[in-house]
Design a protein around this motif. Structure first.
Motif, short mmCIF file in Angstrom:
data_model
loop_
_atom_site.label_atom_id
_atom_site.label_comp_id
_atom_site.label_asym_id
_atom_site.label_seq_id
_atom_site.Cartn_x
_atom_site.Cartn_y
_atom_site.Cartn_z
N ARG A 7 0.83 -1.21 0.00
CA ARG A 7 0.00 0.00 0.00
C ARG A 7 0.87 1.26 0.00
O ARG A 7 0.62 2.22 -0.73
CB ARG A 7 -0.93 -0.03 1.22
N ARG A 10 2.59 1.76 -3.42
CA ARG A 10 1.61 2.25 -4.39
C ARG A 10 1.34 3.73 -4.17
O ARG A 10 1.29 4.52 -5.12
CB ARG A 10 0.32 1.43 -4.28
N GLN A 17 -4.94 0.96 -7.37
CA GLN A 17 -4.93 -0.51 -7.34
C GLN A 17 -5.12 -1.06 -8.74
O GLN A 17 -4.49 -2.06 -9.11
CB GLN A 17 -6.02 -1.03 -6.40
N LYS A 32 -6.24 -5.92 -3.82
CA LYS A 32 -6.93 -5.57 -2.58
C LYS A 32 -6.65 -6.59 -1.49
O LYS A 32 -6.41 -6.22 -0.33
CB LYS A 32 -8.44 -5.45 -2.82
N GLU A 35 -3.16 -6.19 -0.10
CA GLU A 35 -3.01 -5.00 0.73
C GLU A 35 -3.77 -5.08 2.05
O GLU A 35 -3.63 -4.20 2.89
CB GLU A 35 -3.49 -3.76 -0.02
#
Length: 75
Positions: A7, A10, A17, A32, A35
């Motif tokens: 996360r 990113r 995402q 998802k 993370e």
């Protein structure tokens, strides 16, 4: 590597995402899950693809070395 590191990487790169999923060749729900809090809930292949995509985009993952695991932008 942890979900928090994914996360954070990113976020440092300003990627969504969906962008990471596309670069890694996986689905958004897989990103998802990776993370999510706690242990990474994705296959080893998916995690490797996410890591490769984020490293290619310009981050370095820092292993736990007494100061805590982390992530930083590559020079």
């Amino acid at each position: 590597m942890t979900g928090n590191q994914i996360r954070a990487a990113r976020s440092l790169l300003g990627l969504s995402q969906a962008q990471v999923a596309e670069s890694a060749g996986i689905s958004v729900p897989t990103v998802k899950r990776a993370e999510g809090s706690g242990a990474i809930n994705a296959s080893a292949d998916a995690v490797a693809a996410i890591r490769a995509a984020l490293e290619t985009a310009g981050v370095e993952f820092i292993a736990e070395n007494g100061g805590g695991a982390g992530v930083r932008l590559r020079k």
